[in-house]
Design a protein around this motif. Structure first.
Motif, PDB file in Angstrom:
ATOM      1  N   LEU A  10      -1.085 -78.252 -72.055  1.00 18.16           N
ATOM      2  CA  LEU A  10      -1.029 -77.578 -70.769  1.00 18.16           C
ATOM      3  C   LEU A  10       0.019 -76.465 -70.777  1.00 18.16           C
ATOM      4  CD1 LEU A  10      -2.611 -78.423 -68.172  1.00 18.16           C
ATOM      5  CD2 LEU A  10      -0.401 -79.150 -67.298  1.00 18.16           C
ATOM      6  N   THR A  13      -1.286 -73.608 -72.816  1.00 18.13           N
ATOM      7  CA  THR A  13      -2.259 -72.792 -72.079  1.00 18.13           C
ATOM      8  C   THR A  13      -1.567 -71.881 -71.086  1.00 18.13           C
ATOM      9  OG1 THR A  13      -3.499 -74.843 -72.072  1.00 18.13           O
ATOM     10  CG2 THR A  13      -4.521 -72.974 -70.994  1.00 18.13           C
ATOM     11  N   LEU A  14      -0.567 -72.475 -70.408  1.00 17.24           N
ATOM     12  CA  LEU A  14       0.163 -71.704 -69.421  1.00 17.24           C
ATOM     13  C   LEU A  14       0.869 -70.516 -70.034  1.00 17.24           C
ATOM     14  CD1 LEU A  14       1.818 -74.199 -66.946  1.00 17.24           C
ATOM     15  CD2 LEU A  14       0.449 -72.190 -66.428  1.00 17.24           C
ATOM     16  N   ALA A  17      -1.512 -67.971 -70.793  1.00 13.84           N
ATOM     17  CA  ALA A  17      -1.938 -67.355 -69.543  1.00 13.84           C
ATOM     18  C   ALA A  17      -0.988 -66.253 -69.131  1.00 13.84           C
ATOM     19  CB  ALA A  17      -2.005 -68.412 -68.453  1.00 13.84           C
ATOM     20  N   ILE A  18       0.286 -66.473 -69.406  1.00 13.62           N
ATOM     21  CA  ILE A  18       1.262 -65.493 -68.954  1.00 13.62           C
ATOM     22  C   ILE A  18       1.462 -64.377 -69.975  1.00 13.62           C
ATOM     23  CG2 ILE A  18       3.710 -65.219 -68.391  1.00 13.62           C
ATOM     24  CD1 ILE A  18       3.422 -68.085 -67.132  1.00 13.62           C
ATOM     25  N   VAL A  20      -0.658 -63.351 -72.724  1.00 15.44           N
ATOM     26  CA  VAL A  20      -1.782 -62.519 -73.154  1.00 15.44           C
ATOM     27  C   VAL A  20      -2.037 -61.318 -72.239  1.00 15.44           C
ATOM     28  CG1 VAL A  20      -4.276 -62.489 -73.508  1.00 15.44           C
ATOM     29  CG2 VAL A  20      -2.891 -64.266 -74.541  1.00 15.44           C
ATOM     30  N   PRO A  21      -2.118 -61.552 -70.925  1.00 10.34           N
ATOM     31  CA  PRO A  21      -2.433 -60.410 -70.076  1.00 10.34           C
ATOM     32  C   PRO A  21      -1.418 -59.290 -70.207  1.00 10.34           C
ATOM     33  CG  PRO A  21      -2.589 -62.438 -68.865  1.00 10.34           C
ATOM     34  CD  PRO A  21      -1.968 -62.760 -70.176  1.00 10.34           C
ATOM     35  N   SER A  22      -0.129 -59.636 -70.292  1.00 14.06           N
ATOM     36  CA  SER A  22       0.862 -58.583 -70.350  1.00 14.06           C
ATOM     37  C   SER A  22       0.720 -57.778 -71.639  1.00 14.06           C
ATOM     38  CB  SER A  22       2.274 -59.168 -70.234  1.00 14.06           C
ATOM     39  OG  SER A  22       2.429 -60.200 -71.179  1.00 14.06           O
ATOM     40  N   VAL A  24      -2.178 -57.281 -73.152  1.00 17.82           N
ATOM     41  CA  VAL A  24      -3.383 -56.467 -73.005  1.00 17.82           C
ATOM     42  C   VAL A  24      -3.117 -55.251 -72.129  1.00 17.82           C
ATOM     43  CG1 VAL A  24      -5.725 -56.459 -72.047  1.00 17.82           C
ATOM     44  CG2 VAL A  24      -4.930 -58.403 -73.379  1.00 17.82           C
ATOM     45  N   VAL A  25      -2.297 -55.465 -71.111  1.00 16.85           N
ATOM     46  CA  VAL A  25      -2.102 -54.426 -70.117  1.00 16.85           C
ATOM     47  C   VAL A  25      -1.298 -53.242 -70.640  1.00 16.85           C
ATOM     48  CG1 VAL A  25      -0.877 -53.920 -67.980  1.00 16.85           C
ATOM     49  CG2 VAL A  25      -2.387 -55.889 -68.122  1.00 16.85           C
ATOM     50  N   ALA A  87      -4.205 -48.404 -53.398  1.00 17.37           N
ATOM     51  CA  ALA A  87      -3.313 -49.191 -54.243  1.00 17.37           C
ATOM     52  C   ALA A  87      -2.264 -48.320 -54.923  1.00 17.37           C
ATOM     53  CB  ALA A  87      -4.124 -49.954 -55.287  1.00 17.37           C
ATOM     54  N   ASN A  89      -2.832 -45.888 -57.029  1.00 16.84           N
ATOM     55  CA  ASN A  89      -3.228 -45.681 -58.414  1.00 16.84           C
ATOM     56  C   ASN A  89      -4.224 -44.538 -58.553  1.00 16.84           C
ATOM     57  OD1 ASN A  89      -1.922 -48.090 -59.455  1.00 16.84           O
ATOM     58  ND2 ASN A  89      -3.416 -47.886 -61.105  1.00 16.84           N
TER      59      ASN A  89
ATOM     60  N   ILE C  75      -9.979 -64.414 -70.029  1.00 17.32           N
ATOM     61  CA  ILE C  75      -8.522 -64.490 -69.878  1.00 17.32           C
ATOM     62  C   ILE C  75      -8.159 -64.749 -68.424  1.00 17.32           C
ATOM     63  CG2 ILE C  75      -6.366 -63.200 -70.082  1.00 17.32           C
ATOM     64  CD1 ILE C  75      -7.709 -61.631 -72.386  1.00 17.32           C
ATOM     65  N   SER C  79      -6.512 -68.284 -67.262  1.00 17.72           N
ATOM     66  CA  SER C  79      -5.121 -68.216 -66.808  1.00 17.72           C
ATOM     67  C   SER C  79      -4.999 -68.662 -65.361  1.00 17.72           C
ATOM     68  CB  SER C  79      -4.591 -66.785 -66.920  1.00 17.72           C
ATOM     69  OG  SER C  79      -4.837 -66.273 -68.193  1.00 17.72           O
ATOM     70  N   ALA C  82      -5.519 -72.372 -65.037  1.00 17.65           N
ATOM     71  CA  ALA C  82      -4.362 -73.148 -65.481  1.00 17.65           C
ATOM     72  C   ALA C  82      -3.241 -73.092 -64.450  1.00 17.65           C
ATOM     73  CB  ALA C  82      -3.877 -72.618 -66.830  1.00 17.65           C
ATOM     74  N   VAL C 126      -5.391 -55.140 -51.395  1.00 18.38           N
ATOM     75  CA  VAL C 126      -5.403 -53.989 -52.293  1.00 18.38           C
ATOM     76  C   VAL C 126      -4.047 -53.279 -52.264  1.00 18.38           C
ATOM     77  CG1 VAL C 126      -6.450 -51.741 -52.725  1.00 18.38           C
ATOM     78  CG2 VAL C 126      -7.887 -53.648 -52.040  1.00 18.38           C
ATOM     79  N   ARG C 127      -3.510 -53.107 -51.068  1.00 15.42           N
ATOM     80  CA  ARG C 127      -2.225 -52.404 -50.947  1.00 15.42           C
ATOM     81  C   ARG C 127      -1.101 -53.208 -51.603  1.00 15.42           C
ATOM     82  NH1 ARG C 127      -2.157 -48.637 -46.249  1.00 15.42           N
ATOM     83  NH2 ARG C 127       0.034 -49.109 -46.098  1.00 15.42           N
ATOM     84  N   GLY C 130      -1.368 -53.209 -55.334  1.00 18.32           N
ATOM     85  CA  GLY C 130      -0.966 -51.870 -55.763  1.00 18.32           C
ATOM     86  C   GLY C 130       0.540 -51.699 -55.729  1.00 18.32           C
ATOM     87  N   TYR C 135      -2.319 -53.121 -59.777  1.00 25.04           N
ATOM     88  CA  TYR C 135      -3.700 -52.676 -59.590  1.00 25.04           C
ATOM     89  C   TYR C 135      -4.320 -52.377 -60.953  1.00 25.04           C
ATOM     90  CZ  TYR C 135      -7.734 -50.087 -57.996  1.00 25.04           C
ATOM     91  OH  TYR C 135      -9.012 -49.667 -57.782  1.00 25.04           O
ATOM     92  N   LEU C 138      -5.108 -57.228 -65.449  1.00 27.16           N
ATOM     93  CA  LEU C 138      -5.551 -58.617 -65.412  1.00 27.16           C
ATOM     94  C   LEU C 138      -4.549 -59.474 -64.651  1.00 27.16           C
ATOM     95  CD1 LEU C 138      -6.971 -59.150 -68.982  1.00 27.16           C
ATOM     96  CD2 LEU C 138      -8.182 -59.344 -66.827  1.00 27.16           C
ATOM     97  N   PHE C 139      -3.288 -59.091 -64.749  1.00 27.65           N
ATOM     98  CA  PHE C 139      -2.244 -59.814 -64.035  1.00 27.65           C
ATOM     99  C   PHE C 139      -2.504 -59.855 -62.537  1.00 27.65           C
ATOM    100  CE2 PHE C 139       2.279 -60.383 -65.871  1.00 27.65           C
ATOM    101  CZ  PHE C 139       1.915 -61.646 -66.280  1.00 27.65           C
TER     102      PHE C 139
END
Lengths: 423, 289, 276
Positions: A10, A13-14, A17-18, A20-22, A24-25, A87, A89, C75, C79, C82, C126-127, C130, C135, C138-139
């Motif tokens: 567990l 996995t956690l 979870a924390i 991998v995304p960072s 990728v981003v 947002a 962006n 992912i 995530s 979990a 959304v705001r 952002g 935005y 994946l996070f």
């Protein structure tokens, strides 16, 4: 211990979870150009790709992050941009249709580009369409004529219909002939979220040619100064559409077809006429028809000498993450070279008066001739003349009218819809 | 560490996340819905309930969306409840293959709405769709329908899709309800000479109040909030015929830039779901004490 | 109940009804698979009839277009599942075993959150995402799905943990065990099967979600597979075989879970809706 192992799993996995995304981003984005546009169909996709190639040739160090979002006549892409801006962006640049109402709807999130626009050699009318409070906000790339009636040349000859049709009566008579011979007289395709064609093509062409309508009225209508519940032009246009539906001149499955499928009815010799902007030519040639040989166009009946115009442009939003790349992009788009690379492939025509004309086919040449003729009355089209919400509001209104063509109710709904735009 | 601190630590993620993502956001929407907020630039003045008054008195599409939402929910539930009960009873009869049938009934529940929408657009297509093609193929061409492309049938089409997607859930809850009926009751009925049919009618079905209640409220929740399924099939059309609150909210905010109206519609939905859910959760919690 | 009491004609009648119902549930699925296996030519010439020359070319096309989003979804769903499961276990444990003033109200307020229509919080969401700079990441999606998972995971774990006898907790407390110790030594090991149920429930929900994916992402970097599949529907050429193939790929994980872990799926759905 079993439970300990599971606990470890567990935790593992956690942490994935924390972590991998960072990973990728975080990608480096130094010299980038983030572009949004809605050109995904055959012809238009190749056209914009050619402009990207040109940009890459001039600026090989800038990586283009291209995001095509198709659907809804650009509406889906515009919704996307709104959430992005909400947002915080914004992209570096994006496509919108060019015209006074559309730019007005977006101006609060755009940056003026007067320095890039400079002395763009386009007709005064185009400059006027894009000037909001004395500033320019978009670089137009191609012009589009909306009031085109396309026809299947073989069928028109076979039926002995004399082109051009110049009035509603002539249109009705031609449709009657086609109907009696077993053809679909007037193909319409406005299904799958494309109701806006009913407002932007069918209604617009009829109100432009209505006895009390015409370019001046259309301008008033799109500026919020009309009074639809009283204005005769609205009642006349709705009456004409009702006549077309009532006589069975319009295919009954219009709500199940997209615009290109309706155009295909011409190609398969099932339909005679098709009302659509000049981008229809791109589709008709893409499926193998020859401009001026298999098909041709005329101004929508009763709109001779009128050029219902909108353009595609790219804009410079506030908060663009790579402003230098964006400005380079807009500088490139204003050149005759960019228009020359883009327009012939798209099947469109160039806005610059000094753009070359040799590489265009007969129909484009003809459209270009009308466009550059000082006698032509240029009027903004539904795609950019009125505020952005127009297409959605009136697409729905006309979708309802087509289902139940009751003129009194239609005028009422029209007036309601008009009011809902909060001018 | 003090016990209360530890307790707080354990509750922290849930409280903070729900606090922000549900209650703060709902409050924000409520506040935004009372501002003038048109176009992309941001807020204008405070206008109180004006946006709501505008929606309820001036905006006939909003009212249409509200009635459509109610009609759709009502029709959907009226079909799904009996169908779910029927499915559950048929499975409960214990014929061979009952596990396979149970899986088949539940399978649609596993489909994302995006995929369901894709499939059903294909099923319902007037010319090339599966349903009309089959009808023509078996000589019932006269029964072909325009389905989702006609304003008189678009809601009906949506009801069919909803029933397809969710009746497995009703089946499941009813099946659990039926399985928990005590055998003594059934045996007693049998001693009285009841047939199988009578046993269901007199003993089993009257005991399905709680499952019915559960299914009813959960389906109402879904009917109110489903967006993707409608957006990707009819898009609310043709005309205004299948416009729902969920789709109209999106349309008004993101297609028309009337963000305050969008927030107001969102808040109307919040109130509607609260009206449905608070009695439900309260009753469910109450029953379990 | 017992089917032996039913006469043969009645049984046959029941089978006919069952098969008719199955047809209703399976026809769209059959249609989906049938279309996805067709080549473009066959799709045009015979769109509905059973596929004659099955080909996987549409799958190849579709996979090329959605593989990145498929990974994003994987992912994202793993995530958020979990995180929301572990957080839900923590809060479900407290609400079940430690009553304090207002704990019932707090519990109620949290689980009510499950039923909130997402449209009512869309714009502030959304705001907010952002403003955190999340935005189109994946996070951002993981955070959002974790947050909206909290009500149901809290409820599910509460229902799961509640039957664990309070006496066990009390004995441990007498031994001086802290809230944390009791969680790791007693609650967590005993609720591990619960993680399977809750995990499956959460994973399937998050995997299938569309609206948040649509509004919180703007490109392939983070867009989930549901949004990618919706985008397969082009404006002009309706490549239905590719669209259907993509759709089928996108639901494959959930479909497999349903087929192989139906018992756990059912348990989750029931635990989430009624008291056991």
């Amino acid at each position: 211990m079993k439970s300990k192992n599971l606990l470890l799993l567990l935790v593992f996995t956690l942490s994935i979870a924390i972590l991998v995304p960072s990973a990728v981003v975080s990608a480096a984005d130094d010299d980038k150009l983030v572009v949004y546009h809605w050109w995904t169909a055959g012809g238009e996709k190749e056209a914009i790709d050619a402009v990207f190639d040109l940009y890459n040739t001039v600026y090989p160090d800038i990586e283009i992050a291209e995001n095509p979002v198709s659907g809804g006549g650009g509406g889906i892409m515009r919704s996307k941009i709104k959430t992005m801006i909400m947002a915080g962006n914004a992209p570096d640049t994006f496509q919108i249709t060019y015209g006074s109402g559309m730019l007005e709807s977006w101006v609060s999130v755009l940056q003026p580009i007067d320095d890039i626009w400079d002395e763009l050699p386009v007709p005064e009318k185009i400059k006027e369409m894009g000037t909001i409070d004395g500033h320019q906000y978009g670089i137009p790339l191609n012009i589009m004529r909306n009031n085109c009636l396309w026809y299947n040349k073989d069928l028109v000859e076979e039926l002995g219909i004399e082109i051009p049709l110049t009035s509603w009566d002539e249109l009705y008579a031609a449709c009657k002939k086609a109907k009696e011979a077993g053809y679909i007289p007037y193909a319409v395709g406005a299904g799958s979220g494309q109701e806006f064609w009913l407002a932007s093509q069918i209604f617009q062409s009829f109100v432009l040619s209505a006895p009390h309508g015409g370019p001046a009225y259309l301008e008033k209508l799109y500026n919020g100064q009309a009074n639809p519940s009283e204005d005769k032009a609205i009642r006349e246009a709705l009456g004409a559409i009702k006549h077309m539906i009532g006589e069975g001149y319009i295919n009954s499955d219009y709500a199940a077809l997209t615009w290109d499928k309706a155009a295909d009815l011409l190609v398969s010799d099932k339909a005679v006429f098709y009302q659509m902007g000049d981008w229809a030519k791109g589709h008709l040639t893409a499926v193998g028809w020859k401009s001026g040989v298999d098909f041709n166009y005329q101004p929508s009946p009763g709109t001779e000498g009128v050029f219902s115009l909108h353009l595609d442009c790219f804009v410079f939003p506030q908060g663009a993450p790579h402003p230098t790349s964006a400005k380079k992009w807009l500088h490139l788009l204003r050149t005759a070279e960019a228009e020359t690379v883009f327009c012939p492939i798209k099947g469109a025509t160039p806005p610059r008066l000094d753009a070359f004309t040799d590489m265009y086919d007969v129909i484009s040449q003809d459209i270009l001739k009308d466009f550059r003729d000082p006698e032509t009355t240029i009027v903004e089209s539904a795609f950019a003349g009125p505020p952005e919400a127009w297409l959605d509001v009136f697409g729905r209104m006309f979708s309802s009218f087509f289902e139940n063509p009751d003129v009194d109710q239609g005028v009422k709904n029209f007036a309601n819809a008009y009011k809902s735009l909060n001018w | 560490m003090k016990k209360s601190v530890q307790i707080a630590f354990f509750l922290l993620p849930a409280v903070v996340l729900v606090g922000i993502f549900v209650y703060y956001f709902a409050g924000w929407s409520a506040w935004a819905s009372m501002m003038k907020w048109e176009g992309l630039s941001g807020f204008g003045d405070f206008v109180g309930l004006q946006n709501y008054i505008h929606l309820f008195t001036d905006d006939f599409v909003f009212r249409k969306g509200l009635t459509n939402t109610l009609i759709l929910s009502g029709a959907f539930i009226l079909v799904t409840l009996p169908l779910g009960l029927l499915n559950a009873i048929l499975i409960d009869l214990g014929l061979k293959g009952k596990k396979a049938f149970r899986l088949i009934f539940l399978l649609p529940l596993s489909f994302s709405f995006v995929v369901s929408a894709t499939m059903w657009v294909w099923m319902f297509a007037p010319k090339t769709g599966t349903i009309n093609t089959i009808l023509r193929g078996i000589g019932l061409g006269a029964l072909t329908q325009p389905w989702l492309t006609s304003s008189s049938q678009s809601l009906l089409g949506l009801v069919i899709i909803y029933v397809w997607q969710f009746s497995g859930f009703a089946t499941l809850v009813y099946f659990a309800g039926i399985s928990s009926v005590r055998t003594e009751l059934l045996e007693a009925a049998e001693v009285d000479g009841a047939t199988t049919f009578q046993k269901y009618l007199r003993v089993v079905i009257p005991l399905q109040k709680i499952p019915t209640f559960t299914v009813l409220f959960l389906l109402l929740m879904y009917a109110l909030r489903v967006f993707d399924l409608v957006w990707l099939t009819t898009g609310g059309g043709p005309g205004y015929s299948s416009e729902l609150l969920a789709t109209y909210m999106w349309r008004v905010a993101f297609n028309r830039n009337q963000f305050a109206d969008g927030a107001a519609i969102g808040f109307v939905m919040f109130v509607l779901s609260a009206l449905i859910v608070i009695p439900f959760v309260a009753k469910m919690r109450g029953d379990s004490r | 109940m017992n089917y032996k009491q039913l006469s043969v004609p009645v049984q046959i009648g029941i089978y006919i009804v069952l098969l008719a119902l199955s047809l209703f549930y399976l026809l769209p699925i059959y249609s989906l698979i049938n279309t996805s296996l067709k080549s473009e030519q066959e799709l045009v010439s015979a769109p509905v009839s059973p596929v004659k020359n099955p080909t996987f070319s549409a799958y190849k096309d579709a996979f090329g277009k959605i593989n990145k989003s498929f990974l994003n979804s994987l992912i994202m769903a793993l995530s958020a599942t979990a995180l929301s499961s572990i957080f839900g276990c923590m809060s479900g444990y407290i609400f079940s075993k430690y009553k304090f003033r207002g704990s019932n109200v707090l519990f109620f307020l949290i689980i009510v959150g499950f039923y909130i229509a997402p449209q009512s919080i869309l714009i502030p969401l959304v705001r907010f995402i952002g403003s955190l700079g999340l935005y189109n990441t994946l996070f951002g999606l993981i955070l959002t799905h974790t947050a909206y998972g909290m009500p149901i995971t809290t409820l599910l774990f509460y229902n799961y943990i509640d039957p664990i006898p309070h006496s066990l907790i009390e004995i441990a407390q007498i031994d001086g065990a802290s809230v944390f110790n009791i969680f790791t030594r007693i609650i967590l090991p005993l609720s591990l099967p619960g993680f399977a149920v809750v995990g499956i429930f959460q994973f399937t929900n998050i995997w299938n979600e569309f609206l948040f994916g649509l509004t919180l992402t703007s490109g392939v970097a983070s867009q989930p597979v549901t949004v990618a599949v919706a985008n397969l529907k082009g404006t002009t050429v309706a490549a239905w075989n590719v669209h259907m193939a993509g759709a089928f790929i996108s639901i494959a994980p959930v479909l497999l879970i349903y087929i192989f872990f139906l018992r756990l799926v059912i348990k989750g759905l029931l635990l989430g809706s009624i008291k056991e």
